[in-house]
Enzyme design. Sequence first.
Site, short mmCIF file in Angstrom:
data_model
loop_
_atom_site.label_atom_id
_atom_site.label_comp_id
_atom_site.label_asym_id
_atom_site.label_seq_id
_atom_site.Cartn_x
_atom_site.Cartn_y
_atom_site.Cartn_z
N SER A 146 44.01 19.07 60.79
CA SER A 146 43.16 19.34 61.95
C SER A 146 41.72 18.88 61.72
O SER A 146 40.91 18.89 62.64
CB SER A 146 43.17 20.83 62.29
N GLY A 201 43.87 30.62 63.68
CA GLY A 201 43.50 30.31 65.07
C GLY A 201 44.70 30.33 66.01
O GLY A 201 45.80 29.91 65.65
N GLY A 220 46.47 26.47 66.84
CA GLY A 220 47.49 25.90 65.96
C GLY A 220 48.65 26.84 65.73
O GLY A 220 49.82 26.42 65.69
N TYR A 273 54.66 33.80 63.27
CA TYR A 273 55.41 35.05 63.06
C TYR A 273 54.54 36.06 62.31
O TYR A 273 53.59 35.70 61.60
CB TYR A 273 56.70 34.80 62.25
N TYR A 282 54.15 25.90 58.31
CA TYR A 282 53.87 25.70 56.88
C TYR A 282 54.01 24.20 56.63
O TYR A 282 54.89 23.75 55.91
CB TYR A 282 54.83 26.51 56.01
P1 FDA Z 1 44.38 24.36 62.72
O1 FDA Z 1 43.17 24.42 63.55
O2 FDA Z 1 44.28 23.70 61.39
O3 FDA Z 1 45.55 23.72 63.57
C1 FDA Z 1 46.85 23.50 63.06
C2 FDA Z 1 47.51 22.35 63.84
O4 FDA Z 1 47.50 22.62 65.24
C3 FDA Z 1 46.76 21.02 63.69
O5 FDA Z 1 47.69 19.95 63.82
C4 FDA Z 1 45.83 21.02 64.87
O6 FDA Z 1 45.38 19.73 65.23
C5 FDA Z 1 46.67 21.68 65.94
N1 FDA Z 1 45.90 22.42 66.92
C6 FDA Z 1 44.93 23.33 66.67
N2 FDA Z 1 44.45 23.83 67.81
C7 FDA Z 1 45.12 23.22 68.81
C8 FDA Z 1 45.05 23.30 70.23
N3 FDA Z 1 44.19 24.13 70.82
N4 FDA Z 1 45.86 22.53 70.98
C9 FDA Z 1 46.74 21.68 70.38
N5 FDA Z 1 46.84 21.56 69.03
C10 FDA Z 1 46.05 22.32 68.26
N6 FDA Z 1 51.67 31.48 59.90
C11 FDA Z 1 52.45 32.47 60.41
O7 FDA Z 1 53.35 32.19 61.20
N7 FDA Z 1 52.23 33.77 60.05
C12 FDA Z 1 51.23 34.14 59.21
O8 FDA Z 1 51.06 35.32 58.93
C13 FDA Z 1 50.40 33.10 58.67
N8 FDA Z 1 49.39 33.39 57.80
C14 FDA Z 1 48.61 32.38 57.29
C15 FDA Z 1 47.59 32.69 56.39
C16 FDA Z 1 46.82 31.67 55.84
C17 FDA Z 1 45.73 32.01 54.86
C18 FDA Z 1 47.08 30.32 56.20
C19 FDA Z 1 46.27 29.20 55.59
C20 FDA Z 1 48.08 30.02 57.10
C21 FDA Z 1 48.85 31.03 57.65
N9 FDA Z 1 49.88 30.76 58.55
C22 FDA Z 1 50.66 31.77 59.05
C23 FDA Z 1 50.13 29.37 58.98
C24 FDA Z 1 49.42 29.11 60.32
O9 FDA Z 1 50.16 29.70 61.37
C25 FDA Z 1 49.32 27.61 60.58
O10 FDA Z 1 48.60 26.98 59.57
C26 FDA Z 1 48.68 27.34 61.94
O11 FDA Z 1 48.97 26.03 62.36
C27 FDA Z 1 47.20 27.55 61.89
O12 FDA Z 1 46.58 27.44 63.13
P2 FDA Z 1 45.00 27.19 63.15
O13 FDA Z 1 44.59 27.03 64.56
O14 FDA Z 1 44.34 28.19 62.32
O15 FDA Z 1 44.92 25.82 62.36
#
Ligand code: FDA
Length: 539
Positions: A113, A176, A179, A186, A479
């Site tokens: 991302s 977030g 993503g 879950y 993941y």
């Molecule tokens: P990020 O912003 O990095 O986005 C992830 C992906 O989605 C990227 O490809 C991005 O471009 C795309 N994206 C982001 N926002 C978007 C939008 N608005 N529209 C379209 N695409 C978009 N998972 C789980 O199921 N249960 C859990 O309890 C956890 N716990 C956890 C803890 C920690 C410390 C980490 C590092 C990760 C998890 N995860 C998890 C995994 C998590 O669900 C996964 O990494 C998600 O994609 C994170 O979303 P973010 O928006 O934070 O990431």
Amino acid sequence: MDTAHPSFPILVALFVLLLGVTSSQPYEEFLQCLEFHDSNITSIVYTRANSSFSSLLESSIRNPRFDTSATPKPLLIFTPRQISHIESAIRCSRAHRIQIRVRSGGHDYEGLSYSTISPSLTFLVLDLRNLRAIQVDVPSKTAWAQAGATLGELYYAIAAESRTLAFPAGMWPTVGLGGHISGGGYGSLLRKHGIAADNVVDAQVVDVEGRILDRASMGEDLFWAIRGGGGNTFGIVVAWKLSLVSVPPTVTLFTASRTAQHKGIELFHRWQHVVDKLPDDLIVMASLSRDNGTILASSNATTIQASFNSLYLGGIEGLIPMMDAKFPDLGLRRENCVEMSWAKSILYFAGFPLNSPLESLLDRTISATGSAKFKGKSDYVKEPIPISGFEGIWEKLKEVGVQTGGLILASYGGKMSEIPESSIPFPHRAGNIYQVEEVAFWVEDGVEAADGYLNWLRGLYEYMTPYVSKNPREAYANYRDLDIGRNGGGGEGDYRRARSWGSSYYKNNFDRLVRVKTAVDPANFFRNEQSIPPLSSWR
Ligand code: FDA
């Protein structure tokens, strides 16, 4: 234009000169294009020349593995404050051939991302941190939540309105919504209510044409695809409408840890035989980990530990007899248990002290791993692993050179077995006893150190092969693991290659995802190294 300041084109020229950007044309024209759409827009554009560029970029890098000088950086970071800014970004990026990486919480396991594996790629980060409004409607048990909000912010907003409403998503507060829900999502309520994407009832998306769509205008195919088919693929999700679920005012949690090898292995073995058949008010998750004390300061050096973490939707009085009947081997006692609200259980799972205020959920700066880098891989287990299998895992954890690593296991069954595999793109349903995350953490810098830990993790994954799902070897899209495959150079889609990793993440839903992608984004504008490709890209 304000004549008291250097004119915009001069600033751009200075920037290009300073950074030695060779392809000045797309950058310059892109900014002019943005300004044409909205003259105030440059205040939310951060170029590499901006003093806060690095801190802004790093603030949502959740895996320090991708926070190095060698990590490819975006040309700029764009932080929209309203939907029209996203529309402009899409139109201008398309016109000037700059790839968009959208970031909500920044937890992408492979950093996609905010970065790329292609050093020559020209891209920008569209960071949604300013789009995080949440509106909870208690009577209808729904909430509209913008994609830049974190899970912690969502849970806090729900708890502010009701102690008996919740949302079945992940357990780490800074993740977030953008993503997370795009890839499934879950948490501790999965056995009772399924995953986050199962509980989305509407969404607001900006598509490749810059149009703002809701469920009615995007149609059911696209609405199906965005609920688990992966982020940065079908459009930019601006907001989700979530169906909230009822929880009792008091839930019970416990953590039970065992360090002795034989006891830990026996318990794991037994755990597998009961977890997916427990009443769906109860989830018992497990982990098997090794820590040499450098990362988890509280643990003893080179301890291997088997832990069981649980959430029960009810009070201690209900939990104890249930555990005595279903999993007596654990020997759970009431002094091991603690009661609290569901929202507070998120802080408990995240390791906050018991008396932490609920406001801790709002802290966007907390880090799960500190300065430790990590890599995760995932699997699904359909038949209990024999004791000999666990003995081998235990030995692997003892291997020299491993700092912290292990397996994190989330039990399935309950509601997860009732939802059809094709209901949304996330396909891992009936027949799974539990999901496995294989993970390694390390603190040293440098490629050599990283390679050592990555090799260890890949060895553990290899070791797991006979015990996990096959044809395909299933994996959890959230993941993200680039080891299982990636698109061609520069993020160009490649259907044939994608079919391999895509089947692992989506099983038979992969082809429908490709059809949707082909219909909504045939030129593959929204893409990354592991996004669904359109068919046109290989014809
Ligand atoms: P990020 O912003 O990095 O986005 C992830 C992906 O989605 C990227 O490809 C991005 O471009 C795309 N994206 C982001 N926002 C978007 C939008 N608005 N529209 C379209 N695409 C978009 N998972 C789980 O199921 N249960 C859990 O309890 C956890 N716990 C956890 C803890 C920690 C410390 C980490 C590092 C990760 C998890 N995860 C998890 C995994 C998590 O669900 C996964 O990494 C998600 O994609 C994170 O979303 P973010 O928006 O934070 O990431």
